[in-house]
Design a protein around this motif. Structure first.
Motif, PDB file in Angstrom:
ATOM      1  N   THR A 272       0.850  -1.199   0.000  1.00  0.00           N
ATOM      2  CA  THR A 272       0.000   0.000   0.000  1.00  0.00           C
ATOM      3  C   THR A 272       0.884   1.248   0.000  1.00  0.00           C
ATOM      4  N   ASP A 273       1.918   1.220   0.834  1.00  0.00           N
ATOM      5  CA  ASP A 273       2.852   2.343   0.920  1.00  0.00           C
ATOM      6  C   ASP A 273       3.500   2.599  -0.450  1.00  0.00           C
ATOM      7  N   LEU A 274       3.890   1.504  -1.094  1.00  0.00           N
ATOM      8  CA  LEU A 274       4.515   1.610  -2.410  1.00  0.00           C
ATOM      9  C   LEU A 274       3.553   2.280  -3.405  1.00  0.00           C
ATOM     10  N   TYR A 275       2.316   1.841  -3.413  1.00  0.00           N
ATOM     11  CA  TYR A 275       1.324   2.422  -4.331  1.00  0.00           C
ATOM     12  C   TYR A 275       1.039   3.886  -3.971  1.00  0.00           C
ATOM     13  N   GLN A 276       1.045   4.212  -2.666  1.00  0.00           N
ATOM     14  CA  GLN A 276       0.788   5.606  -2.290  1.00  0.00           C
ATOM     15  C   GLN A 276       1.930   6.522  -2.751  1.00  0.00           C
ATOM     16  N   HIS A 277       3.158   6.016  -2.702  1.00  0.00           N
ATOM     17  CA  HIS A 277       4.280   6.798  -3.231  1.00  0.00           C
ATOM     18  C   HIS A 277       4.113   7.008  -4.725  1.00  0.00           C
ATOM     19  N   LEU A 278       3.684   5.958  -5.400  1.00  0.00           N
ATOM     20  CA  LEU A 278       3.481   6.043  -6.843  1.00  0.00           C
ATOM     21  C   LEU A 278       2.412   7.099  -7.160  1.00  0.00           C
ATOM     22  N   ASP A 279       1.321   7.105  -6.374  1.00  0.00           N
ATOM     23  CA  ASP A 279       0.255   8.110  -6.562  1.00  0.00           C
ATOM     24  C   ASP A 279       0.823   9.520  -6.455  1.00  0.00           C
ATOM     25  N   ARG A 280       1.659   9.724  -5.423  1.00  0.00           N
ATOM     26  CA  ARG A 280       2.221  11.069  -5.209  1.00  0.00           C
ATOM     27  C   ARG A 280       3.163  11.450  -6.359  1.00  0.00           C
ATOM     28  N   TRP A 281       3.896  10.448  -6.817  1.00  0.00           N
ATOM     29  CA  TRP A 281       4.868  10.683  -7.875  1.00  0.00           C
ATOM     30  C   TRP A 281       4.150  11.053  -9.186  1.00  0.00           C
ATOM     31  N   LEU A 282       3.053  10.344  -9.485  1.00  0.00           N
ATOM     32  CA  LEU A 282       2.366  10.560 -10.756  1.00  0.00           C
ATOM     33  C   LEU A 282       1.311  11.663 -10.711  1.00  0.00           C
ATOM     34  N   ASP A 283       0.583  11.733  -9.587  1.00  0.00           N
ATOM     35  CA  ASP A 283      -0.558  12.657  -9.532  1.00  0.00           C
ATOM     36  C   ASP A 283      -0.290  13.906  -8.706  1.00  0.00           C
TER      37      ASP A 283
END
Ligand code: SF4
Ligand code: SF4
Length: 479
Positions: free
Chosen positions: A118-129
């Motif tokens: 989940t943490d990994l995906y949340q970082h990805l969200d911040r990085w992309l969005d």
């Protein structure tokens, strides 16, 4: 007409998007370190090699279901030694109790796979969005070509991460480089493809979309942990006696002493990966990741107030701090009787398993006597009984072994692979590496011998030695 108050409400509240803000601090850095360590161990382990000689696989960690073996570096577990694996699982369970008793829900906050992905995906969200506000804006925006394109791109990366998770898992069950090649050329077993599909789908869905809902609604562990926590357990606590009543800095300047330290900036809520407000007290949704501590400490530093408005504390320590006592150092709070009891049980189990591992036999003899007929009278009056002997060699090299008859005077034996004329009281044969060799053994005694107990003796004939012994009974007519 129906009274609106009587109209049944929906069973479930609509999910509110949780888009945690970026935060920095010592707990965030610890979370990074644990995340990188967990992912590195998970992805790298199947590629580690371990030389076990020419007769055994050279993958350091391998669950070889086809040959019913579990390899872990220099340890090889056979099916009948599953008690060692069971012992390890019990140790892992007690280890979780130990961690919970010492540092609360640290497992949930740092090392649980659901948290890590989940943490990994949340970082990805911040990085992309972008950070929290940009994500919330995009979430609320109507669907159009731009939003569809951004979402499709992000979900494709979600899928890639999920696929690499499922893909890495199967490498623990077969030789990793071989399976890797077979997988991409369509030659792997169908179970490999179905396992990757299921794990990709669950990681994509649980980590990418369900996120904190898995922790709050699906996972039983928070309920069990909540029952295990007591007034001596470290939990993330908002010190309401210090923070309340909340008020802005302006209010505090106008009326010194009228408001507490909390300036109601909601930074602690904004960074929370489960979207809760820790100021409302301990909640099942709190995974004790301590990111709210980092956020609040930063706010306190900016406004020149002491850190620790939100901090790790035990209920007992919180009570005494409320009455004016200084806070106790965290490392002292870890050691209380329950932690010590768990540590003692965990260590005793570990030592017991190490002892069993160190003293286990590397050769073994199992026997099975023919029941029907129990004996046979031969042409010259001698009596013959038959057994199936199973000679087990748990070493990764062939070993010469001697089987002999202990007791039963006058008895000789032979096997299916040798003529009866060569029958003797002891036979030597080579048992292949890492194998259980079944041998049909026929034992013959002279006419007139009475039925009696005796034993088969197994002894390794190489430098390492070792042996085993199995008692049995020789049957004769009239018994
Ligand atoms: S971060 Fe600290 S100051 Fe801001 S709302 Fe949370 S507890 Fe209050
Ligand atoms: S309340 Fe704090 S410790 Fe609990 S989950 Fe949210 S950020 Fe982590």
């Amino acid at each position: 007409m129906r009274n609106p108050a009587q109209v049944p409400q929906g069973l479930y509240e609509k999910r509110k998007a949780v888009c945690p803000s970026k935060v920095d601090g010592k707990f965030r850095r610890l979370k990074w370190a644990v995340m990188i360590a967990c992912l590195a161990v998970y992805y790298i382990t199947p590629w580690l090699r371990w030389d076990r000689g020419p007769y055994a696989p050279d993958q350091a960690v391998l669950i070889d279901l086809a040959h019913r073996r579990f390899y872990m570096f220099s340890i090889e577990i056979w099916p009948q030694e599953f008690y060692l694996v069971a012992g390890l699982l019990i140790m892992a369970g007690i280890g979780l109790f130990l961690v919970t008793s010492a540092v609360g829900r640290a497992w949930c906050g740092y090392a649980c796979p659901q948290t890590v992905w989940t943490d990994l995906y949340q970082h990805l969200d911040r990085w992309l969005d972008g950070d929290r506000n940009a994500q919330l804006r995009l979430d609320a925006a109507p669907w159009g070509p731009a939003k569809i394109a951004r979402r499709t791109f992000k979900w494709a990366i979600y899928l890639l991460i999920a696929f690499s998770t499922g893909g890495a898992w199967i490498l623990y069950f077969a030789d990793a480089p071989t399976l890797w090649g077979e997988f991409w050329t369509g030659e792997a077993a169908s179970i490999a493809y179905s396992t990757v599909t299921v794990l990709t789908a669950t990681t994509f869905w649980f980590g990418g979309f369900m996120r904190e809902q898995v922790c709050v609604y699906m996972c039983p562990w928070p309920r069990i942990q909540s029952a295990m926590l007591d007034e001596k357990s470290l939990i993330v606590t908002y010190k309401d006696w210090r923070g309340e009543p909340r008020g802005s800095i302006k209010k505090a300047e106008k009326n010194p002493g009228a408001v507490g330290d909390c300036i109601d900036c909601r930074q602690c809520v904004a960074v929370c990966p489960t979207g809760i407000d820790i100021r409302e007290g301990p909640q099942i949704g709190c995974i004790t990741c301590a990111l709210c501590i980092d956020a609040c400490d930063r706010v306190m530093a900016e406004i020149g107030r002491p850190r620790g408005l939100i901090d790790y504390a035990t209920l007992e320590d919180a009570e005494s701090e409320k009455k004016g006592a200084p806070p106790t150092a965290h490392w002292k709070l870890i050691w209380h009787p329950r932690t010590l009891v768990y540590l003692a049980i965990w260590s005793a189990l570990g030592l017991g398993l190490l002892f069993m591992l160190g003293t286990r036999k590397h050769i073994d003899l199992a026997i099975q006597k023919d029941r029907n007929p129990p004996y046979m009278v031969l042409s010259k009056g001698e009596i013959r009984n038959a057994w199936t002997l199973k000679l087990k060699n748990m070493e990764n090299r062939p070993r010469p072994m001697k089987v002999s008859i202990e007791g039963l005077p006058g008895a000789v034996m032979w096997t299916d692979s040798m003529p009866r004329e060569q029958a003797a009281r002891e036979l030597t044969m080579t048992v292949p590496a890492d194998t259980t060799l079944p041998v049909r053994a026929y034992v013959m005694v002279p006419t007139g011998t009475a039925g009696q107990d005796f034993a088969f003796q197994l002894a390794a004939q190489d430098a390492d030695g070792g042996g085993d012994r199995s008692e049995t009974h020789f049957s004769t007519p009239g018994e």
